[in-house]
Design an enzyme around this catalytic site. Structure first.
Site, PDB file in Angstrom:
ATOM      1  N   ARG A  46       0.811  -1.219   0.000  1.00  0.00           N
ATOM      2  CA  ARG A  46       0.000   0.000   0.000  1.00  0.00           C
ATOM      3  C   ARG A  46       0.844   1.268   0.000  1.00  0.00           C
ATOM      4  O   ARG A  46       0.413   2.310  -0.477  1.00  0.00           O
ATOM      5  CB  ARG A  46      -0.877   0.006   1.255  1.00  0.00           C
ATOM      6  CG  ARG A  46      -2.314  -0.342   0.941  1.00  0.00           C
ATOM      7  CD  ARG A  46      -3.108  -0.314   2.188  1.00  0.00           C
ATOM      8  NE  ARG A  46      -2.335  -0.873   3.292  1.00  0.00           N
ATOM      9  CZ  ARG A  46      -2.830  -1.132   4.486  1.00  0.00           C
ATOM     10  NH1 ARG A  46      -4.068  -0.899   4.746  1.00  0.00           N
ATOM     11  NH2 ARG A  46      -2.084  -1.649   5.450  1.00  0.00           N
ATOM     12  N   LYS A 145       2.216 -19.057   7.256  1.00  0.00           N
ATOM     13  CA  LYS A 145       1.426 -19.309   8.443  1.00  0.00           C
ATOM     14  C   LYS A 145       1.164 -17.981   9.143  1.00  0.00           C
ATOM     15  O   LYS A 145       1.949 -17.055   8.916  1.00  0.00           O
ATOM     16  CB  LYS A 145       2.128 -20.300   9.356  1.00  0.00           C
ATOM     17  CG  LYS A 145       3.287 -19.716  10.167  1.00  0.00           C
ATOM     18  CD  LYS A 145       3.772 -20.692  11.162  1.00  0.00           C
ATOM     19  CE  LYS A 145       3.290 -20.373  12.550  1.00  0.00           C
ATOM     20  NZ  LYS A 145       4.159 -19.486  13.318  1.00  0.00           N
ATOM     21  N   HIS A 175       8.315 -22.819   7.690  1.00  0.00           N
ATOM     22  CA  HIS A 175       9.745 -22.626   7.425  1.00  0.00           C
ATOM     23  C   HIS A 175      10.612 -23.706   8.076  1.00  0.00           C
ATOM     24  O   HIS A 175      11.749 -23.906   7.686  1.00  0.00           O
ATOM     25  CB  HIS A 175      10.201 -21.209   7.804  1.00  0.00           C
ATOM     26  CG  HIS A 175      10.430 -20.987   9.265  1.00  0.00           C
ATOM     27  ND1 HIS A 175       9.409 -20.762  10.151  1.00  0.00           N
ATOM     28  CD2 HIS A 175      11.565 -20.962   9.996  1.00  0.00           C
ATOM     29  CE1 HIS A 175       9.919 -20.600  11.356  1.00  0.00           C
ATOM     30  NE2 HIS A 175      11.217 -20.716  11.306  1.00  0.00           N
ATOM     31  N   LYS A 179      14.522 -26.013   6.851  1.00  0.00           N
ATOM     32  CA  LYS A 179      15.783 -26.075   7.591  1.00  0.00           C
ATOM     33  C   LYS A 179      16.574 -27.298   7.150  1.00  0.00           C
ATOM     34  O   LYS A 179      16.017 -28.386   7.000  1.00  0.00           O
ATOM     35  CB  LYS A 179      15.510 -26.154   9.105  1.00  0.00           C
ATOM     36  CG  LYS A 179      14.957 -24.845   9.665  1.00  0.00           C
ATOM     37  CD  LYS A 179      14.836 -24.924  11.164  1.00  0.00           C
ATOM     38  CE  LYS A 179      14.049 -23.765  11.723  1.00  0.00           C
ATOM     39  NZ  LYS A 179      14.859 -22.626  12.124  1.00  0.00           N
ATOM     40  N   GLU A 213      13.057 -21.782  23.008  1.00  0.00           N
ATOM     41  CA  GLU A 213      13.538 -20.457  22.599  1.00  0.00           C
ATOM     42  C   GLU A 213      13.885 -19.648  23.836  1.00  0.00           C
ATOM     43  O   GLU A 213      13.267 -19.834  24.896  1.00  0.00           O
ATOM     44  CB  GLU A 213      12.461 -19.723  21.815  1.00  0.00           C
ATOM     45  CG  GLU A 213      12.059 -20.403  20.530  1.00  0.00           C
ATOM     46  CD  GLU A 213      11.057 -19.567  19.741  1.00  0.00           C
ATOM     47  OE1 GLU A 213      11.493 -18.821  18.862  1.00  0.00           O
ATOM     48  OE2 GLU A 213       9.853 -19.640  20.033  1.00  0.00           O
ATOM     49  N   ASP A 232       0.835 -21.349  17.556  1.00  0.00           N
ATOM     50  CA  ASP A 232       1.999 -20.722  16.931  1.00  0.00           C
ATOM     51  C   ASP A 232       3.083 -21.737  16.558  1.00  0.00           C
ATOM     52  O   ASP A 232       3.764 -21.570  15.544  1.00  0.00           O
ATOM     53  CB  ASP A 232       2.578 -19.663  17.894  1.00  0.00           C
ATOM     54  CG  ASP A 232       3.733 -18.883  17.286  1.00  0.00           C
ATOM     55  OD1 ASP A 232       3.536 -18.330  16.178  1.00  0.00           O
ATOM     56  OD2 ASP A 232       4.815 -18.824  17.899  1.00  0.00           O
ATOM     57  N   HIS A 237       4.980 -26.356  13.350  1.00  0.00           N
ATOM     58  CA  HIS A 237       6.391 -26.784  13.314  1.00  0.00           C
ATOM     59  C   HIS A 237       6.608 -28.133  14.020  1.00  0.00           C
ATOM     60  O   HIS A 237       7.243 -29.030  13.476  1.00  0.00           O
ATOM     61  CB  HIS A 237       7.294 -25.733  13.961  1.00  0.00           C
ATOM     62  CG  HIS A 237       7.165 -24.354  13.368  1.00  0.00           C
ATOM     63  ND1 HIS A 237       6.941 -24.141  12.030  1.00  0.00           N
ATOM     64  CD2 HIS A 237       7.238 -23.118  13.923  1.00  0.00           C
ATOM     65  CE1 HIS A 237       6.897 -22.834  11.784  1.00  0.00           C
ATOM     66  NE2 HIS A 237       7.068 -22.193  12.925  1.00  0.00           N
ATOM     67  N   LYS A 328       8.774 -20.231  25.079  1.00  0.00           N
ATOM     68  CA  LYS A 328       9.593 -19.023  24.982  1.00  0.00           C
ATOM     69  C   LYS A 328      10.222 -18.751  26.345  1.00  0.00           C
ATOM     70  O   LYS A 328       9.734 -19.221  27.365  1.00  0.00           O
ATOM     71  CB  LYS A 328       8.719 -17.843  24.562  1.00  0.00           C
ATOM     72  CG  LYS A 328       8.019 -18.109  23.225  1.00  0.00           C
ATOM     73  CD  LYS A 328       8.000 -16.895  22.354  1.00  0.00           C
ATOM     74  CE  LYS A 328       7.319 -17.148  21.051  1.00  0.00           C
ATOM     75  NZ  LYS A 328       8.228 -17.475  19.951  1.00  0.00           N
TER      76      LYS A 328
END
Ligand code: BG6
Length: 480
Positions: A46, A145, A175, A179, A213, A232, A237, A328
């Site tokens: 945009r 995703k 993704h 890997k 993570e 998520d 994954h 996380k």
């Protein structure tokens, strides 16, 4: 090996993903000679900008996310010359004739459209690509995703895309599948004689999959708080990792053969008992806020950590549990799969030698590689005492510099789109099946009003997650 000349249009070409991953990734492929000088990348968004402005934007993105790369093909300017930009209104008419004109200049090349935008725009984009005659039956679209947030919304998205595109034209990115080490899972399993005969419930006690993570939810609080670790990470994954580790050997390494086998795994998943799931939320640490402060929702019951035990009802795996966890703000950033074999049925060395088991660990990131724990005699004169040692292979050591310069997941996946190879992309039915399994789990905890358990930042997650394993007489591998 260079790919065919292509025109890649990135809708959302000024967005975060484009800046961090897609554009630096394309630059790297350009530097390696894989993207030829006759291909074009067209940003579409945009924002009012001209091609020069976009080139400057991309230059800055590359400086920030891919500084210092030496480019064999030429300077960064050679890459920037391959870029163009159109201001496009996804929901209106503005800009579409300009895009159509630009695409008209590129007849005979592969055309790919990357929808790096909110899923609510997928339908409008797909429709306009057809209205303006710039998507023939060989064109490809790439979608990111989250692909839906439950089965119904994923089916609806598939329906919208199917109105204008055939499944063979749709590339759904996860993704993790791009890997290097994730693909290596298939090579290890199906390229060696050694493992496959033992790869079943007769020899395997259990399998652990960990994706830990250290980061928190960063600036993505609004999205994340509506998703949580289940939507998520787990639904996509970890589910994909589970599929690759558990699937039957496909007859060949081709897109549908592989995806058929993955789909069978998802469909073989049992319902999960509430007692086999632990959800957590990270607490504050020093000046780093806790999860709820981070997402600016003091009442949030969204999980930033999830651990679960799942079973597959099929001949190969009945009786072997799979323990999955992701979160996380954990102790370390590490992703690994551990295949824990059963103990030997009998010890000829007597009780004092102890009972031992082999563990095959596949390290996905960092320090990619694998090790196999084997039992040997402890050195010295002290009799037959046994000790477990790793047969360690770090890919970077074994393969030298080649292993260090592997393309990032996005680079590889985008090149696969241009080559027309869907093996590492999710098929529509796979995504729907994954949601069909996820939905009742989420509905269950929403109905019961379950709350996640707080866990210390920098830890291995909530206490109950440890208990999930201890209860079965097993232990998680350390996160380090
Ligand atoms: C993304 C998730 O898909 O994967 C993020 O949305 C997560 O929350 C990321 O941080 C992890 O990816 P990687 O490649 O860093 O392991």
């Amino acid at each position: 090996i260079p790919v065919e000349p292509f025109d890649l249009v990135i809708f959302g070409g000024t967005g975060d993903l484009a800046r961090r991953k897609i554009l630096p990734g394309l630059y790297r492929r350009f530097c390696s000679g894989q993207m030829g000088e006759d291909s074009r990348v067209i940003g579409a968004a945009r924002a009012e900008m001209d091609a020069e402005g976009y080139r400057q934007f991309v230059r800055e993105a590359i400086d920030e996310f891919d500084a210092g790369r030496t480019c064999e093909v030429g300077t960064i300017d050679a890459f920037l010359k391959r870029l163009d930009y159109v201001t496009v209104d996804a929901l209106g008419k503005d800009g579409w004739p300009d895009l159509a004109k630009l695409m008209g200049e590129g007849t005979g090349r592969v055309r790919a459209y990357y929808f790096s935008v909110a899923p609510s725009l997928f339908g409008a984009l797909a429709e306009r690509l057809h209205t303006y005659g710039i998507a023939d039956e060989d064109a490809r679209i790439v979608v990111e995703k989250p692909f839906g947030r439950d089965e119904a919304s994923a089916c609806a998205l598939n329906g919208v895309l199917a109105e204008h595109f055939d499944e063979s034209q749709i590339y759904r990115i996860d993704h993790y599948l791009g890997k290097e080490t994730v693909q290596n899972l298939m090579a290890v399993r199906f390229g060696n004689m050694l493992f496959e005969p033992l790869w079943n419930s007769q020899y395997v006690d259990h399998i652990q999959i960990t994706v830990a993570e250290t980061v928190g939810v960063g600036g993505r609080g609004e999205y994340y708080d509506k998703s949580g670790a289940m939507r998520d990470m787990m639904q996509n994954h970890l589910m994909q990792l589970l599929c690759l580790i558990a699937m039957e050997p496909p007859a060949k390494f081709d897109p549908d053969a592989v995806r058929d086998e993955k789909l069978k795994v998802i469909r073989a998943l049992d319902e999960v008992e509430p007692r086999d799931i632990v959800r957590g939320q990270y607490e504050a640490e020093g000046d780093k806020p806790d999860y709820r402060t981070h997402v600016e929702n003091p009442e949030s019951t969204t999980e930033s950590f999830i651990a679960m035990k799942v079973h597959l009802s099929n001949w190969r795996w009945a009786g072997t549990p799979f323990y999955l966890r992701t979160g996380k703000r954990l102790r370390a950033r590490t992703s690994e799969i551990a295949v824990v074999f059963k103990e030997t049925p009998h010890s000829i060395f007597g009780p004092e030698a102890g009972r031992h088991r082999n563990i095959l660990t596949i390290r996905l990131q960092p320090n990619e590689g694998m090790d196999l724990g084997v039992t040997i005699k402890e050195p010295g004169p002290g009799g037959m005492r046994l000790v477990d040692v790793p047969l360690d292979m770090t890919f970077a050591d074994a393969l030298g510099p080649d292993a260090e310069d592997v393309p990032d997941a996005y680079e590889r996946l985008i090149m696969d789109v241009i080559r027309g190879n869907q093996t590492l992309f999710m098929r529509g039915d796979e995504v729907e099946a994954a949601w069909a399994w996820t939905d009742p789990i989420i509905a269950g905890w929403e109905k019961r009003g379950d709350k996640p358990e707080p866990y210390e930042s920098g830890s291995s997650g909530p206490e109950d997650a440890l208990a999930l394993m201890h209860r079965d007489g097993r232990r998680w591998r350390e996160i380090r």
